[in-house]
Design an enzyme around this catalytic site. Structure first.
Site, mmCIF file in Angstrom:
data_model
loop_
_atom_site.group_PDB
_atom_site.id
_atom_site.type_symbol
_atom_site.label_atom_id
_atom_site.label_comp_id
_atom_site.label_asym_id
_atom_site.label_seq_id
_atom_site.Cartn_x
_atom_site.Cartn_y
_atom_site.Cartn_z
ATOM 1 N N ALA A 1 6.344 6.686 -3.508
ATOM 2 C CA ALA A 1 7.150 5.583 -2.990
ATOM 3 C C ALA A 1 6.288 4.601 -2.197
ATOM 4 O O ALA A 1 6.443 3.384 -2.315
ATOM 5 C CB ALA A 1 8.266 6.126 -2.100
ATOM 6 N N GLN A 2 5.366 5.099 -1.379
ATOM 7 C CA GLN A 2 4.577 4.195 -0.542
ATOM 8 C C GLN A 2 3.674 3.274 -1.366
ATOM 9 O O GLN A 2 3.453 2.127 -0.976
ATOM 10 C CB GLN A 2 3.768 4.969 0.505
ATOM 11 C CG GLN A 2 2.859 6.033 -0.080
ATOM 12 C CD GLN A 2 1.964 6.653 0.995
ATOM 13 O OE1 GLN A 2 1.546 5.975 1.918
ATOM 14 N NE2 GLN A 2 1.693 7.940 0.866
ATOM 15 N N GLU B 1 10.413 21.598 -2.466
ATOM 16 C CA GLU B 1 11.599 21.252 -1.679
ATOM 17 C C GLU B 1 12.843 21.936 -2.236
ATOM 18 O O GLU B 1 13.650 22.491 -1.494
ATOM 19 C CB GLU B 1 11.813 19.729 -1.707
ATOM 20 C CG GLU B 1 10.874 18.969 -0.784
ATOM 21 C CD GLU B 1 10.715 17.489 -1.162
ATOM 22 O OE1 GLU B 1 9.816 16.839 -0.614
ATOM 23 O OE2 GLU B 1 11.487 16.998 -2.004
ATOM 24 N N VAL C 1 17.794 -3.301 -19.683
ATOM 25 C CA VAL C 1 16.796 -4.043 -20.462
ATOM 26 C C VAL C 1 16.415 -3.210 -21.677
ATOM 27 O O VAL C 1 16.226 -1.994 -21.561
ATOM 28 C CB VAL C 1 15.555 -4.338 -19.596
ATOM 29 C CG1 VAL C 1 14.430 -4.937 -20.426
ATOM 30 C CG2 VAL C 1 15.929 -5.255 -18.440
#
Lengths: 439, 439
Positions: free
Chosen positions: A323-324, A178, A86
């Site tokens: 994400a949640q 991480e 887009v």
């Protein structure tokens, strides 16, 4: 009369841009209804970004955490998938404009385009310090890491060897933590096991954070636990150290130049340019300000969710880019649009339910913050692993990832240590190592 | 006196170039002995090439069939692995010259550098018609295939759509047959399942062979079985059709231009340039002529094996370029060099034992030729699967590949349908599809 017949048979059309957690959840909630749905994404796959750091550190393959969008949505007869980019939205004409010249009309538009790494105006840093948003970047980091070890094994120059064995991770958020933990564990194990001329103590992993502590969105006790754990596995944490420059040779930070072979960027995200498409002034982090029903302020029939939206929580603070949040908003909006388009019901107010915030630090170490209570250590790590396997899209991937984790946990071996030939051709340098030349 | 002491303590040094089936087997046979072994390879991994066509057709991930060379050889204290590219060999000086300027002295040299695809003097064809020798090429083919379907779904031009859905596989040997069968099965399933605007019958897979039959190294009955099976799953076989030209748009073959989006080259291999390194006139297919003990004719202390060597079998014919030949020669040469260097035993004559020749044609269909007897069909396919899982390097990969095969067999789903973002950026064209523009 003719137009009335037409409008009676014409089904409403919802266009969703972006098939991440939010876009997919929204599409699925609209699946198998009397609504036409078009999902547009630049990629053919949905990427499970929370495990992308494991692709970067050679523990998983890209396909283990990617699912073709067509496969996920294939069971819904009313959903059409378009792989395209887009470039803008003509709001008055209710049209999405594609890069290849195509255009798509909509009755309702959902912008779920996610975010990209924010280099704070230094876009040239990206080539030296990739982030962790795509398969391509993860593979790039993996190649840099693995090639650096190969070069170090052959180097006879002590300074060069030290630089080759140095990685710098920028940003002390969950991604940075991480990555720093995973690089340190991968490096130490690989050196001890597979390299004859290197010693694990030669490995340096720096975690650089501009603020006063790592994992600043977590309670202080959990930050401290993570700092101690990382220090224990050999990660050198530098707090209050803002990055000043990044080159191919290393990072200038806090007044010092840190030579490094592998630099990873994890220092903040910004929303993708959906605000630009609409010609709307974005809010903090480039996000689109939205009303409580997720409609974009100043538009009609256009909604935003996930990292694209600047939604406000109960405490009047912006909802985090997690994400949640995206997933809950996607399900909410899909259901609400269905009720609105088919039965004329108004779209209610979105309420976020915090399911707990987590970060994994290393083998046997993770943290969970559930607001009123926290867990950390081996139990949190087990819970983290269970939750992440469960969140993978299908049974096959759950099984494959579980087996690889169990295998890795018992053997410490990394399965995906493949250096691509093109990467090698592009980056293997002319070191002067004269192997056994004098033997 | 001094030089005598030196020669008493100095261990012999065997250098092996290439860590494919032959080189690795040779190194392992020399593992944990009083001989110094150096293994040189351009790649950091050993690739299980017989399953590479499954990576190209989105059934497996590269890491499923790749193993780091350091991991395979890590248990042998006397083996040193060097990731580097060899550019020449100074035979009189007993030195291997590396691209980065380094050099490695040897007492014995084993050339196990394998083969590359032979474009018969048309090297420019390679960019349009990749072969199947590396992870990079397999990924390239996968991207071309998957992107072509995405473009076809959006195309409104029938001729363009037909070209996008046409693949041409060049060469009717095992690789060509495997690829043609796998592309046809993948394409038909994907279209039926995931694409709304395409029909499986629009798919065209052409298998082009210059000779009078496919699988010419197999008995005629098996060739006929394979032809019939391929025709049944929609592969269009063109025999006696030599390729005249290959462009980005398609293949000129047998006087006809065949427009195609995905072209795969599997029409013959040539040895990698080991003969050039030595300045020796190569034999058929660029292979190095070797004596019965695998020593390169006209040299001392230099050996060749696998696809690099032109060894002659009992029937006076050259041994075929097969993994089993390379592996048997590697084990033989490793053991023989050990006995020679440590106990002064002469190197005996190599004898090839034919373990059977196989090709897989599709779901439930494979062929095996054991010389005096043959099998074909579902039983052969099961045997093929068992043998190939068994040949994978370790238990983890065996388990992972088995699960993916069982999953795919029951669901027909392909797990590894990931299109890399960089591939997309480079190749998505500006089609004029005006999706729903008139709705």
């Amino acid at each position: 009369m003719k137009s009335e017949t037409e409008s009676a048979t014409k089904r409403p059309h919802v266009v969703i841009v972006g098939a991440g957690f939010g876009g997919l959840a929204c599409a699925q909630a609209l699946g198998n209804t009397e609504i036409d749905v078009t999902v547009i994404d630049r990629r053919n796959h949905n990427l499970f970004q929370p495990l992308l750091y494991q692709v970067a550190t050679a523990a998983l393959s890209p396909a283990d955490i990617s699912e073709p969008i067509r496969r996920t949505l294939g069971r819904y007869e009313n959903i059409h998938v378009v792989m395209a980019e887009v470039v803008s939205v003509d709001a008055p004409a209710r049209t999405v404009i594609l890069k290849d010249g195509g255009s798509i009309l909509f009755d309702r538009l959902v912008l779920a385009t996610g975010s990209t790494y924010n280099y704070f105006g230094h876009q040239d840093w990206q080539q030296h310090a990739p982030g962790l948003k795509s398969v391509h970047e993860a593979r790039d980091i993996r190649h840099r890491l693995l090639l650096a070890f190969e070069k170090a094994e052959r180097s006879t120059d002590e300074a060069e060897k030290r630089n080759l064995l140095t990685s710098v991770v920028i940003g002390g958020g969950p991604t940075g933590v991480e990555m720093a933990g995973a690089i340190s564990e991968l490096g130490r194990f690989m050196i001890a096991q597979d390299f004859r001329r290197l010693h694990p103590d030669q490995l340096t992993v720096l975690l650089i954070e501009a603020g006063p502590r790592i994992l600043s969105t977590f309670p202080e006790t959990l930050s401290r636990y993570a700092s101690d754990y990382l220090a224990g596995i050999g990660v050198d944490i530098r707090l209050n150290t803002p990055v000043e420059d990044i080159t191919a040779e290393g990072v200038q930070a806090g007044g010092t130049f840190l030579p490094a072979s592998c630099i990873v960027w994890g220092a903040g995200v910004k929303a993708s340019p959906a605000a630009e498409w609409l010609g709307i002034e974005p809010g903090a982090g480039g996000r689109l300000p939205v009303a409580p029903d997720l409609s974009v302020t100043g538009t009609a029939g256009i909604y935003a969710l996930g990292d694209t939206a600047l939604a406000v929580g109960k405490d009047r603070n912006p909802l985090p880019a997690l994400a949640q949040v995206a997933k809950q908003q996607g399900i909410f909006l899909g259901r609400a649009l269905k009720a609105n388009l088919l039965f004329g019901k108004p779209i209610p107010t979105f309420h976020f339910r915090n399911r707990g915030n987590t970060a994994v630090i290393g083998r046997n170490a993770a943290i969970f913050d559930f607001g009123s209570w926290q867990i950390k250590g081996r139990l949190a790590w087990l819970l983290w692993a269970l939750v992440h396997v469960y969140l993978l899209v299908n049974f096959e991937k759950r099984l494959l990832v579980s087996i690889q984790w169990i295998w890795r946990y018992s053997t410490r071996q990394r399965g995906a240590r493949v250096i691509d030939e093109t990467a090698v051709a592009a980056t293997v340098p002319a070191t002067e190592a004269k192997d056994r030349a004098a033997s």
